[in-house]
Design an enzyme around this catalytic site. Structure first.
Site, PDB file in Angstrom:
ATOM      1  N   ARG A  93       0.807  -1.226   0.000  1.00  0.00           N
ATOM      2  CA  ARG A  93       0.000   0.000   0.000  1.00  0.00           C
ATOM      3  C   ARG A  93       0.841   1.279   0.000  1.00  0.00           C
ATOM      4  O   ARG A  93       0.324   2.363  -0.193  1.00  0.00           O
ATOM      5  CB  ARG A  93      -0.955  -0.019   1.210  1.00  0.00           C
TER       6      ARG A  93
ATOM      7  N   ARG B 166      44.052  45.990 -13.699  1.00  0.00           N
ATOM      8  CA  ARG B 166      42.870  46.600 -14.309  1.00  0.00           C
ATOM      9  C   ARG B 166      43.230  47.028 -15.712  1.00  0.00           C
ATOM     10  O   ARG B 166      44.292  47.567 -15.941  1.00  0.00           O
ATOM     11  CB  ARG B 166      42.432  47.846 -13.532  1.00  0.00           C
TER      12      ARG B 166
HETATM   13  C1  UD1 Z   1      -1.605  -7.584  11.637  1.00  0.00           C
HETATM   14  C2  UD1 Z   1      -2.443  -8.528  12.524  1.00  0.00           C
HETATM   15  C3  UD1 Z   1      -3.673  -7.767  13.001  1.00  0.00           C
HETATM   16  C4  UD1 Z   1      -3.256  -6.511  13.734  1.00  0.00           C
HETATM   17  C5  UD1 Z   1      -2.334  -5.667  12.877  1.00  0.00           C
HETATM   18  C6  UD1 Z   1      -1.765  -4.525  13.698  1.00  0.00           C
HETATM   19  C7  UD1 Z   1      -2.119 -10.804  11.732  1.00  0.00           C
HETATM   20  C8  UD1 Z   1      -2.710 -11.930  10.977  1.00  0.00           C
HETATM   21  N1  UD1 Z   1      -2.826  -9.671  11.780  1.00  0.00           N
HETATM   22  O1  UD1 Z   1      -2.386  -7.269  10.493  1.00  0.00           O
HETATM   23  O2  UD1 Z   1      -4.441  -8.588  13.862  1.00  0.00           O
HETATM   24  O3  UD1 Z   1      -4.396  -5.766  14.108  1.00  0.00           O
HETATM   25  O4  UD1 Z   1      -1.235  -6.434  12.374  1.00  0.00           O
HETATM   26  O5  UD1 Z   1      -1.056  -3.612  12.923  1.00  0.00           O
HETATM   27  O6  UD1 Z   1      -1.063 -10.978  12.308  1.00  0.00           O
HETATM   28  N2  UD1 Z   1       4.968  -9.627   7.762  1.00  0.00           N
HETATM   29  C9  UD1 Z   1       6.026 -10.482   7.505  1.00  0.00           C
HETATM   30  N3  UD1 Z   1       5.787 -11.636   6.793  1.00  0.00           N
HETATM   31  C10 UD1 Z   1       4.556 -11.964   6.356  1.00  0.00           C
HETATM   32  C11 UD1 Z   1       3.474 -11.081   6.633  1.00  0.00           C
HETATM   33  C12 UD1 Z   1       3.721  -9.935   7.349  1.00  0.00           C
HETATM   34  O7  UD1 Z   1       7.156 -10.223   7.893  1.00  0.00           O
HETATM   35  O8  UD1 Z   1       4.431 -13.020   5.736  1.00  0.00           O
HETATM   36  C13 UD1 Z   1       5.233  -8.408   8.534  1.00  0.00           C
HETATM   37  C14 UD1 Z   1       4.973  -7.146   7.758  1.00  0.00           C
HETATM   38  O9  UD1 Z   1       6.150  -6.713   7.096  1.00  0.00           O
HETATM   39  C15 UD1 Z   1       4.540  -6.164   8.840  1.00  0.00           C
HETATM   40  C16 UD1 Z   1       3.930  -7.060   9.892  1.00  0.00           C
HETATM   41  O10 UD1 Z   1       4.359  -8.364   9.629  1.00  0.00           O
HETATM   42  O11 UD1 Z   1       5.636  -5.496   9.410  1.00  0.00           O
HETATM   43  C17 UD1 Z   1       2.398  -7.003   9.889  1.00  0.00           C
HETATM   44  O12 UD1 Z   1       1.933  -7.431   8.640  1.00  0.00           O
HETATM   45  P1  UD1 Z   1       0.699  -6.746   7.932  1.00  0.00           P
HETATM   46  O13 UD1 Z   1       0.469  -7.419   6.624  1.00  0.00           O
HETATM   47  O14 UD1 Z   1       0.854  -5.279   7.933  1.00  0.00           O
HETATM   48  O15 UD1 Z   1      -0.453  -7.198   8.930  1.00  0.00           O
HETATM   49  P2  UD1 Z   1      -1.846  -6.486   9.165  1.00  0.00           P
HETATM   50  O16 UD1 Z   1      -2.759  -6.830   8.058  1.00  0.00           O
HETATM   51  O17 UD1 Z   1      -1.635  -5.064   9.468  1.00  0.00           O
HETATM   52 CA    CA Z   2       0.150  -3.515   9.308  1.00  0.00          CA
END
Ligand code: UD1
Ligand code: CA
Length: 458
Positions: A16, A443
């Site tokens: 995003r 100059r």
């Molecule tokens: C996650 C939580 C949600 C919480 C929110 C808070 C889960 C399933 N959901 O959602 O409950 O309210 O954070 O901000 O955990 N990342 C990895 N590897 C992956 C996926 C994600 O390293 O495979 C890292 C991302 O880089 C990020 C963090 O984990 O720093 C959170 O991932 P993101 O996809 O932003 O989770 P949310 O949908 O925000």
């Molecule tokens: Ca997040």
């Protein structure tokens, strides 16, 4: 190794953000986003800290070279937050104790909050403690589902939540304390049958509840702290909150910010008491500013060290330079990198300098370029003076002794030396060294053509 380790999730791309740069490396108040949760974990005493990297792993890794408390673990494919944490197992070695789990995209988290979470988790001998907050607009976050007695049952993601669950205002911050034995006994059993086909870390909460392991939630009052940055609007919002914190601390330490809502000062900048900063200044990098300085509006200062009582006038740009005490610069002057300006130096309007040393009390008050020059004390550089330091191939030095007077519109063709107490007359092009105490003048003799105006009219 202590009995507290941290796992920081930073493998995601940050779709995003719509950026070529991975999300966690986007700068915020002068540091990459990832540095903020990391510092909070460090300050809370976590050792080691395992960073889960994936997208642009090499770039993220590079950021932590030379930081021995940080170990990077690769999550080659981003299969969800649960899968990400599972990738930490090897890097954690035989760690046994409490694992703090943090997200790389929550830059506002305070270390004090982590310490509080840890203390709470330990005092309750919990297996899992989730940091939560009640939000007016919980959209996008996972919701905390509790039973009639208020016990935490599970966390449900926005995309999987029923309308009833979506009405819950208590959200999951994505920050947890988990006991390592519970964590690694269960993380292999996570499934991915959900709306996003991901292995959700949050499902460990339901597992804990089902196993009768103690699973708690600790709510915080300041929702700002757990704000996750997913897009650039949230990045700007988080930066605004961080700026407020930084500015408030500066003001409480004795710095006057005329308009703190329009002062852009990086974390780590040091400013002494009784310094006054007008609006729209940006002060970045490893800048140190002394006491009682006046920084007028629209000034940009990066990587500078400045003594006491300096006056930087409106619209000036100062880069990687050292200013001693009572130096005055601007308005609209440009100090390019590598200058050393000693006490009481005055650099006036529309003056550009680069790699110069200027001695005590010397002045260049107007419209001048000084580059690669060594200038003594009490020197006057006249308006329009230019050091011609570049011959198209190499840069050359200009050396000017103490008490020299350079008249207006002088070109100093480097390499060239002007000895002390010498005077260079206005309009002179200096191509040879000027001995001490001499007058240099070059100059073209002036010719006056009489009655020129009348002839032109015919
Ligand atoms: C996650 C939580 C949600 C919480 C929110 C808070 C889960 C399933 N959901 O959602 O409950 O309210 O954070 O901000 O955990 N990342 C990895 N590897 C992956 C996926 C994600 O390293 O495979 C890292 C991302 O880089 C990020 C963090 O984990 O720093 C959170 O991932 P993101 O996809 O932003 O989770 P949310 O949908 O925000
Ligand atoms: Ca997040």
């Amino acid at each position: 190794m202590t009995d507290i380790a941290a796992i920081v999730l930073a493998a995601g791309k940050g779709t995003r953000m719509k950026s070529g740069l991975v999300k966690v490396l986007h700068p915020i108040a002068g540091r990459p986003m990832i540095d903020w949760p990391l510092e909070a974990a460090r300050a809370a005493g976590a050792l080691p800290i395992v960073m889960i990297v994936g997208h642009q792993a090499d770039e993220v890794r590079k950021r932590f070279e030379g930081q021995p408390d940080i170990r990077c673990a690769l999550q080659a494919e981003q299969l969800g937050t649960g899968h990400a944490v599972a990738c930490a197992a090897e890097a954690l070695g035989g760690f046994s104790g409490t694992a703090l789990i943090l997200c790389g995209d929550t830059p506002l988290l305070r270390s004090a909050t982590l310490s509080k979470l840890l203390a709470f988790h330990r005092s309750q001998a919990a297996s899992v403690t989730v940091l939560t907050a009640c939000m007016d607009n919980p959209h996008g976050y996972g919701r905390v589902v509790r039973d009639g007695e208020g016990r935490v049952l599970r966390i449900v993601e926005q995309k999987d939540a029923t309308p009833e669950e979506q009405a819950v205002r208590e959200i999951n911050s994505g920050i947890y304390c988990m006991e390592s034995d519970f964590l690694f006994a269960n993380i292999g059993s996570l499934g991915n049958s959900n709306a996003q086909n991901e292995f959700y870390l949050t499902d460990l909460v339901a597992m804990a509840a089902e196993q009768g392991a103690s699973c708690l939630a600790m709510a915080i009052d300041d929702c700002d702290e757990i704000m996750g940055v997913n897009d650039r609007a949230q990045l700007a919002e988080a930066a605004r909150i961080l700026r407020r914190r930084i500015n408030r601390e500066l003001m409480l330490s004795g710095v006057s910010l005329v308009d703190p809502d329009h002062s852009y000062i990086d974390q780590g900048v040091v400013i002494g008491p009784d310094t006054v900063i007008h609006p729209n200044c940006s002060i970045t990098g490893r800048t140190i500013i002394g006491n009682g300085c006046l920084i007028e509006s629209g000034v940009s200062i990066s990587g500078c060290r400045m003594g006491d009582g300096c006056h930087i006038k409106a619209g000036s740009v100062l880069e990687d330079s050292e200013l001693f005490n009572s130096v005055s610069v601007g308005p609209m002057a440009h100090l390019r990198p590598g200058n050393v300006l000693k006490d009481r130096v005055k650099i006036g309007n529309f003056v550009e300098t680069k790699k110069i040393v200027m001695g005590e009390g010397s002045k260049a008050s107007h419209l001048t370029y000084l580059g690669d020059a060594e200038i003594g004390r009490d020197v006057n550089i006249g308006c329009g003076t230019i050091t011609c330091n570049y011959d198209g191939v190499n840069k050359h030095r200009t050396v000017i002794g103490d008490n020299v007077f350079i008249g207006s519109d002088v070109q100093l063709v480097a390499p060239v030396t002007v000895g002390q107490n010498a005077l260079v007359a206005a309009g002179t092009t200096v191509t040879r060294d000027v001995p001490a105490e001499a007058l240099a003048i070059s100059r073209v003799p002036q010719v006056n053509k009489e009655r020129w105006w009348r002839r032109k009219k015919k």
